[in-house]
Design a protein around this motif. Sequence first.
Motif, mmCIF file in Angstrom:
data_model
loop_
_atom_site.group_PDB
_atom_site.id
_atom_site.type_symbol
_atom_site.label_atom_id
_atom_site.label_comp_id
_atom_site.label_asym_id
_atom_site.label_seq_id
_atom_site.Cartn_x
_atom_site.Cartn_y
_atom_site.Cartn_z
ATOM 1 N N ILE A 140 0.852 -1.199 0.000
ATOM 2 C CA ILE A 140 0.000 0.000 0.000
ATOM 3 C C ILE A 140 0.878 1.236 0.000
ATOM 4 N N ARG A 141 0.527 2.196 -0.837
ATOM 5 C CA ARG A 141 1.245 3.457 -0.936
ATOM 6 C C ARG A 141 0.331 4.597 -0.480
ATOM 7 N N ASP A 142 0.918 5.648 0.066
ATOM 8 C CA ASP A 142 0.151 6.821 0.461
ATOM 9 C C ASP A 142 -0.268 7.613 -0.774
ATOM 10 N N GLY A 143 -1.369 8.344 -0.664
ATOM 11 C CA GLY A 143 -1.825 9.195 -1.758
ATOM 12 C C GLY A 143 -3.146 8.733 -2.326
ATOM 13 N N ASP A 144 -3.618 9.474 -3.307
ATOM 14 C CA ASP A 144 -4.901 9.166 -3.923
ATOM 15 C C ASP A 144 -4.810 9.089 -5.440
ATOM 16 N N ASP A 145 -3.594 9.111 -5.986
ATOM 17 C CA ASP A 145 -3.412 9.122 -7.436
ATOM 18 C C ASP A 145 -2.602 7.895 -7.848
ATOM 19 N N PRO A 146 -3.211 6.958 -8.592
ATOM 20 C CA PRO A 146 -2.447 5.769 -9.003
ATOM 21 C C PRO A 146 -1.302 6.096 -9.948
ATOM 22 N N THR A 147 -1.446 7.156 -10.744
ATOM 23 C CA THR A 147 -0.374 7.528 -11.668
ATOM 24 C C THR A 147 0.862 7.987 -10.910
ATOM 25 N N THR A 148 0.684 8.758 -9.851
ATOM 26 C CA THR A 148 1.812 9.179 -9.021
ATOM 27 C C THR A 148 2.499 7.981 -8.394
ATOM 28 N N ALA A 149 1.722 6.993 -7.963
ATOM 29 C CA ALA A 149 2.309 5.783 -7.390
ATOM 30 C C ALA A 149 3.158 5.043 -8.422
ATOM 31 N N LEU A 150 2.709 5.036 -9.673
ATOM 32 C CA LEU A 150 3.484 4.366 -10.718
ATOM 33 C C LEU A 150 4.774 5.131 -11.020
ATOM 34 N N ARG A 151 4.744 6.438 -10.895
ATOM 35 C CA ARG A 151 5.964 7.221 -11.129
ATOM 36 C C ARG A 151 7.008 6.961 -10.046
ATOM 37 N N ASP A 152 6.566 6.633 -8.852
ATOM 38 C CA ASP A 152 7.489 6.391 -7.746
ATOM 39 C C ASP A 152 7.924 4.937 -7.647
ATOM 40 N N GLU A 153 7.299 4.065 -8.424
ATOM 41 C CA GLU A 153 7.584 2.634 -8.327
ATOM 42 C C GLU A 153 8.809 2.279 -9.171
ATOM 43 N N PRO A 154 9.750 1.495 -8.621
ATOM 44 C CA PRO A 154 10.930 1.099 -9.404
ATOM 45 C C PRO A 154 10.548 0.195 -10.564
ATOM 46 N N TRP A 155 11.511 -0.013 -11.441
ATOM 47 C CA TRP A 155 11.310 -0.850 -12.622
ATOM 48 C C TRP A 155 11.246 -2.307 -12.188
ATOM 49 N N HIS A 156 10.150 -3.002 -12.540
ATOM 50 C CA HIS A 156 9.936 -4.380 -12.102
ATOM 51 C C HIS A 156 10.125 -5.399 -13.214
ATOM 52 N N ALA A 157 10.741 -5.006 -14.313
ATOM 53 C CA ALA A 157 11.014 -5.975 -15.379
ATOM 54 C C ALA A 157 12.006 -7.022 -14.897
ATOM 55 N N ALA A 158 12.077 -8.136 -15.610
ATOM 56 C CA ALA A 158 13.035 -9.188 -15.268
ATOM 57 C C ALA A 158 14.457 -8.648 -15.360
ATOM 58 N N LYS A 163 19.035 -5.663 -17.979
ATOM 59 C CA LYS A 163 20.425 -5.656 -18.416
ATOM 60 C C LYS A 163 20.548 -5.405 -19.910
ATOM 61 N N LYS A 164 19.534 -5.781 -20.676
ATOM 62 C CA LYS A 164 19.557 -5.493 -22.111
ATOM 63 C C LYS A 164 19.601 -3.997 -22.378
ATOM 64 N N HIS A 165 19.110 -3.221 -21.419
ATOM 65 C CA HIS A 165 19.091 -1.762 -21.553
ATOM 66 C C HIS A 165 20.165 -1.128 -20.674
ATOM 67 N N GLY A 166 21.268 -1.843 -20.447
ATOM 68 C CA GLY A 166 22.324 -1.357 -19.561
ATOM 69 C C GLY A 166 23.012 -0.099 -20.037
ATOM 70 N N ASP A 214 9.285 7.937 -16.700
ATOM 71 C CA ASP A 214 10.737 7.766 -16.702
ATOM 72 C C ASP A 214 11.169 7.114 -15.384
ATOM 73 N N VAL A 215 11.814 5.952 -15.471
ATOM 74 C CA VAL A 215 12.275 5.258 -14.271
ATOM 75 C C VAL A 215 13.766 4.978 -14.403
ATOM 76 N N PRO A 216 14.510 5.019 -13.287
ATOM 77 C CA PRO A 216 15.950 4.733 -13.353
ATOM 78 C C PRO A 216 16.213 3.262 -13.612
ATOM 79 N N ASN A 217 17.327 2.997 -14.279
ATOM 80 C CA ASN A 217 17.763 1.629 -14.564
ATOM 81 C C ASN A 217 18.876 1.263 -13.590
ATOM 82 N N LEU A 218 18.589 0.367 -12.665
ATOM 83 C CA LEU A 218 19.574 -0.036 -11.661
ATOM 84 C C LEU A 218 20.717 -0.833 -12.265
#
Length: 258
Positions: A140-158, A163-166, A214-218
């Motif tokens: 659960i995230r604080d706030g009332d906007d799902p789009t804002t939550a997606l902007r704060d969420e890290p990249w969950h790809a495999a 690494k293909k986008h390193g 836009d999300v950072p690539n770890l």
Amino acid sequence: MSVLALRLAGPLQSWGSSARFARRTTETAPTKSGVLGMLAAALGRDRSADLSDLAALAFAVRIDQAGTRLRDFQTAHHADTDKAMPVSERFYLADAVFVAAVAGDDDLISALHAALRAPVYLPYLGRRSCPPQGPVELGIRDGDDPTTALRDEPWHAAEWHQKKHGKKASVLLPAFAEAVAGGQRGGTVRDQPLSFAPSHRRYALRNVVSISIDVPNLHYRPDKHGKPTSRRPPVPVPRHSPEALLAPLPPQFPLDGH
């Protein structure tokens, strides 16, 4: 108000917003009706139960890994008459990863979070043949906007996909959100569930806008000059020398037979 974040990943997914006879297609991202159906099943609600509280949830989804589109042909027989049914053409998304978010009343969001951790009916990704890979709920995230939550969420790809986008410090991920009053007007989709009753399923139109997040690539790996590089240096490939096979024979093997 709070937001529940969901990770929707699995070997196969299928999120259809329309079906025409024996052709069952899938959208490129999870639908609101499909996600709400999964949440209703986790709560243990009957298909004919009232959906007004779930339908009022704000919804957004982000494509973290688009996956590959697959087509399958299926046969079936009628359960009572054993008569062969028409061959159906069905489409799936393979190896896709999405992050969805629903926002609403704190009590309802808490109940949905608890239901996903101990569901009455097991969740599936659009169809019963598509089980999820790993837990669905991200918390659960604080706030009332799902789009804002997606902007704060890290990249969950495999990891292999990231690494293909390193070479990129960050990536732009496509996302879809519900249009708000006075904001950008998007396209309409018949994806607002009114009833899941098998005898009379009903869906209303809703406005959806396309955005980029836009999300950072770890797994970004710059070299000492600031240029991207891979984690491991390339393995050198030995030079192929076919002429080595034509080397002269050693003197102990004369060619004249003496």
